[in-house]
Scaffold this motif. Sequence first.
Motif, PDB file in Angstrom:
ATOM      1  N   ILE A 145     -14.076  30.046 -20.361  1.00 31.94           N
ATOM      2  CA  ILE A 145     -13.337  31.214 -19.890  1.00 31.94           C
ATOM      3  C   ILE A 145     -14.311  32.374 -19.704  1.00 31.94           C
ATOM      4  O   ILE A 145     -15.034  32.737 -20.646  1.00 31.94           O
ATOM      5  N   PRO A 146     -14.363  32.966 -18.511  1.00 34.65           N
ATOM      6  CA  PRO A 146     -15.160  34.193 -18.317  1.00 34.65           C
ATOM      7  C   PRO A 146     -14.408  35.372 -18.926  1.00 34.65           C
ATOM      8  O   PRO A 146     -13.737  36.137 -18.241  1.00 34.65           O
ATOM      9  N   TYR A 147     -14.536  35.525 -20.234  1.00 31.47           N
ATOM     10  CA  TYR A 147     -13.666  36.416 -20.989  1.00 31.47           C
ATOM     11  C   TYR A 147     -13.741  37.860 -20.486  1.00 31.47           C
ATOM     12  O   TYR A 147     -12.721  38.511 -20.265  1.00 31.47           O
ATOM     13  N   GLY A 148     -14.952  38.368 -20.320  1.00 34.42           N
ATOM     14  CA  GLY A 148     -15.097  39.752 -19.877  1.00 34.42           C
ATOM     15  C   GLY A 148     -14.461  39.990 -18.525  1.00 34.42           C
ATOM     16  O   GLY A 148     -13.758  40.985 -18.312  1.00 34.42           O
ATOM     17  N   ALA A 149     -14.709  39.069 -17.588  1.00 33.72           N
ATOM     18  CA  ALA A 149     -14.129  39.211 -16.254  1.00 33.72           C
ATOM     19  C   ALA A 149     -12.612  39.109 -16.303  1.00 33.72           C
ATOM     20  O   ALA A 149     -11.899  39.800 -15.566  1.00 33.72           O
ATOM     21  N   MET A 150     -12.094  38.275 -17.194  1.00 34.44           N
ATOM     22  CA  MET A 150     -10.652  38.092 -17.312  1.00 34.44           C
ATOM     23  C   MET A 150      -9.974  39.378 -17.797  1.00 34.44           C
ATOM     24  O   MET A 150      -8.979  39.823 -17.231  1.00 34.44           O
ATOM     25  N   VAL A 151     -10.541  39.993 -18.829  1.00 31.12           N
ATOM     26  CA  VAL A 151      -9.960  41.230 -19.361  1.00 31.12           C
ATOM     27  C   VAL A 151     -10.105  42.358 -18.354  1.00 31.12           C
ATOM     28  O   VAL A 151      -9.183  43.159 -18.153  1.00 31.12           O
ATOM     29  N   LEU A 152     -11.272  42.439 -17.714  1.00 32.51           N
ATOM     30  CA  LEU A 152     -11.480  43.480 -16.706  1.00 32.51           C
ATOM     31  C   LEU A 152     -10.506  43.312 -15.550  1.00 32.51           C
ATOM     32  O   LEU A 152      -9.954  44.297 -15.033  1.00 32.51           O
ATOM     33  N   HIS A 153     -10.287  42.084 -15.135  1.00 30.20           N
ATOM     34  CA  HIS A 153      -9.341  41.799 -14.064  1.00 30.20           C
ATOM     35  C   HIS A 153      -7.951  42.296 -14.441  1.00 30.20           C
ATOM     36  O   HIS A 153      -7.257  42.927 -13.639  1.00 30.20           O
ATOM     37  N   ARG A 154      -7.560  42.017 -15.664  1.00 34.68           N
ATOM     38  CA  ARG A 154      -6.250  42.458 -16.133  1.00 34.68           C
ATOM     39  C   ARG A 154      -6.150  43.980 -16.142  1.00 34.68           C
ATOM     40  O   ARG A 154      -5.141  44.563 -15.734  1.00 34.68           O
ATOM     41  N   TYR A 155      -7.201  44.626 -16.644  1.00 36.04           N
ATOM     42  CA  TYR A 155      -7.192  46.089 -16.727  1.00 36.04           C
ATOM     43  C   TYR A 155      -7.080  46.718 -15.339  1.00 36.04           C
ATOM     44  O   TYR A 155      -6.273  47.633 -15.119  1.00 36.04           O
ATOM     45  N   ILE A 156      -7.866  46.225 -14.414  1.00 35.74           N
ATOM     46  CA  ILE A 156      -7.844  46.785 -13.064  1.00 35.74           C
ATOM     47  C   ILE A 156      -6.523  46.476 -12.374  1.00 35.74           C
ATOM     48  O   ILE A 156      -6.020  47.274 -11.574  1.00 35.74           O
ATOM     49  N   ARG A 157      -5.947  45.347 -12.691  1.00 29.26           N
ATOM     50  CA  ARG A 157      -4.693  44.945 -12.039  1.00 29.26           C
ATOM     51  C   ARG A 157      -3.538  45.878 -12.387  1.00 29.26           C
ATOM     52  O   ARG A 157      -2.731  46.237 -11.520  1.00 29.26           O
ATOM     53  N   ILE A 158      -3.417  46.299 -13.652  1.00 22.66           N
ATOM     54  CA  ILE A 158      -2.224  47.044 -14.052  1.00 22.66           C
ATOM     55  C   ILE A 158      -2.458  48.544 -14.216  1.00 22.66           C
ATOM     56  O   ILE A 158      -1.504  49.323 -14.130  1.00 22.66           O
ATOM     57  N   THR A 159      -3.710  48.974 -14.434  1.00 21.49           N
ATOM     58  CA  THR A 159      -3.942  50.382 -14.750  1.00 21.49           C
ATOM     59  C   THR A 159      -3.674  51.330 -13.581  1.00 21.49           C
ATOM     60  O   THR A 159      -3.121  52.424 -13.801  1.00 21.49           O
ATOM     61  N   PRO A 160      -4.040  51.014 -12.334  1.00 22.74           N
ATOM     62  CA  PRO A 160      -3.731  51.964 -11.251  1.00 22.74           C
ATOM     63  C   PRO A 160      -2.249  52.287 -11.140  1.00 22.74           C
ATOM     64  O   PRO A 160      -1.880  53.455 -10.953  1.00 22.74           O
ATOM     65  N   ALA A 161      -1.377  51.290 -11.260  1.00 25.26           N
ATOM     66  CA  ALA A 161       0.064  51.557 -11.194  1.00 25.26           C
ATOM     67  C   ALA A 161       0.512  52.392 -12.387  1.00 25.26           C
ATOM     68  O   ALA A 161       1.373  53.281 -12.250  1.00 25.26           O
ATOM     69  N   PHE A 162      -0.061  52.126 -13.554  1.00 27.85           N
ATOM     70  CA  PHE A 162       0.250  52.897 -14.754  1.00 27.85           C
ATOM     71  C   PHE A 162      -0.171  54.356 -14.566  1.00 27.85           C
ATOM     72  O   PHE A 162       0.604  55.289 -14.833  1.00 27.85           O
ATOM     73  N   ALA A 163      -1.397  54.568 -14.090  1.00 24.36           N
ATOM     74  CA  ALA A 163      -1.896  55.926 -13.875  1.00 24.36           C
ATOM     75  C   ALA A 163      -1.098  56.649 -12.792  1.00 24.36           C
ATOM     76  O   ALA A 163      -0.797  57.846 -12.922  1.00 24.36           O
ATOM     77  N   PHE A 164      -0.749  55.935 -11.732  1.00 26.42           N
ATOM     78  CA  PHE A 164       0.061  56.524 -10.656  1.00 26.42           C
ATOM     79  C   PHE A 164       1.396  57.024 -11.201  1.00 26.42           C
ATOM     80  O   PHE A 164       1.831  58.140 -10.900  1.00 26.42           O
ATOM     81  N   THR A 165       2.050  56.196 -12.027  1.00 26.04           N
ATOM     82  CA  THR A 165       3.328  56.594 -12.605  1.00 26.04           C
ATOM     83  C   THR A 165       3.168  57.777 -13.544  1.00 26.04           C
ATOM     84  O   THR A 165       4.008  58.686 -13.564  1.00 26.04           O
ATOM     85  N   MET A 166       2.091  57.803 -14.311  1.00 25.29           N
ATOM     86  CA  MET A 166       1.869  58.906 -15.240  1.00 25.29           C
ATOM     87  C   MET A 166       1.697  60.228 -14.499  1.00 25.29           C
ATOM     88  O   MET A 166       2.269  61.256 -14.891  1.00 25.29           O
ATOM     89  N   VAL A 167       0.929  60.217 -13.426  1.00 30.03           N
ATOM     90  CA  VAL A 167       0.757  61.432 -12.619  1.00 30.03           C
ATOM     91  C   VAL A 167       2.074  61.829 -11.964  1.00 30.03           C
ATOM     92  O   VAL A 167       2.455  63.003 -11.951  1.00 30.03           O
ATOM     93  N   PHE A 168       2.777  60.863 -11.420  1.00 31.28           N
ATOM     94  CA  PHE A 168       4.061  61.124 -10.770  1.00 31.28           C
ATOM     95  C   PHE A 168       5.048  61.745 -11.755  1.00 31.28           C
ATOM     96  O   PHE A 168       5.766  62.699 -11.426  1.00 31.28           O
TER      97      PHE A 168
END
Length: 475
Positions: A145-168
């Motif tokens: 398992i490419p562990y670092g890439a997997m976690v980074l992928h997850r973070y990038i996948r969900i954080t923009p929508a989270f940040a967008f909602t927080m600003v909104f």
Amino acid sequence: PLLGDGEDHREESEELVDAGDGGNRDGQSSRVPNQVADGLKMFSIRRNWPKLVAAPAEPSPTDCLNGMRVLSMVWIVLGHTMMMPAPLNGFDNPEDLVASFGARSKVWFMTVIGGQIAVDSFFFLGGFLIAYLGVRDLEKRGGKIPYGAMVLHRYIRITPAFAFTMVFYSQIVSRIGDGPFFVRYQQSVFRRCDNASWLTSLLYLHNFVPFDSDQVCMGWSWYLGCDMVFFVMSPALLLLHHHRPKIMWTVMIAVALASSVLTFWLVVHYDLGCYVFGESWRDYSYYAYSKPYTRVPAHLVGMAFGFVNERYFSDPAMTPNLNRAAVKTWGAAAVTALFACVLAPLSDYRDPESWSSWVNAIFITLCRPVWAAGLGIIATLCAAGQLEGLNAFLAHPGWTPFARLTFGAYLMHPVVIKWFAGTATSSYHFGWRYMMAHALFNSAFSFLFAAIAWLLVERPVMSAMKRGTRARRDE
């Protein structure tokens, strides 16, 4: 499934064609690709809308999870439709809610307040899919398992929508509106969001810093903090399942037991309770409700069912034959467990906070893994080709677009509920008619805003990540 490599190949080929800037008929490139234009195309609603409403390429044994996901989301909205307006514009008939003759003593009210357990449906679903899809992905990768890439992928996948909602939520809608309750609404937003909690939230540490979830900008985002912790720990269980399955089951059981013992101790030690109108519930919300170490059993139960379903039900040739008596027995057990988790606290509501700390501890500790197990049995029976009528309903392709929007709907629904309550011109009048009408209204607007966020934020992020993955493969 873990790094985005499981996307439909036809969609990937279409994106490769769309990403290019054309070409002449003899296959030679006519000009250098315009990277800026290609990037802007990812935000094209015309291109993203078909991906949102597209039906599954082919049926899957896990399609029933789509219906579970959407119905759980609507149930959460129903529960918050009662809870979230209370400190803003409130109800003009509180006695009809909390008095001995009020709604709190009614069975139907338990289905409203029971919406809080629907969050455990998402923990179950997350664990189930990580195990079910992760086993296959791990086999393709030769047990690595490419562990670092997997976690980074997850973070990038969900954080923009989270940040967008927080600003909104904190900077836009909180400044639009008026009415007698609007200042109170603004104060509730600015008090929580004008501090450093936004930073710990975007790092998914906000279930620990600040420890009090009432000090977090988007208090309902505690779920994301738990989910990220569970996702980070899951690769270790996947690796153990691939190399040492017996050790994996031992570790899962040990973690679940440790969490249960800790939850039981917290409830008894701090006298926590499940009666939402009492002091014991406020203490429960502070000490235990949103903490990963008390919520992990539902996720582990989901992983357990995911492993079982991947082994026995992903391939029709491997599916064991279940006799009708066994199906009825397991189905009845699942339904009984689900109803018990929702209706058992009724006696504590009819005689407020009459449960002892030990009874509260037993219920709070067991209800969430039992709820997840009930869902797991139903999902397994559906995957096995049993419960045909229920499976046809839950696995209907019509659920698919809404299932894609449940992440955004979860982020957006409190924004919708709180803004409409904060801009109301009078208090609400509590009753079952109010609950049904407002829950449907709030659900509709939540999924509408989720669709906008999916088209303009989530889908472009997914497209950018897939292009980055292809670029790395091409190098």
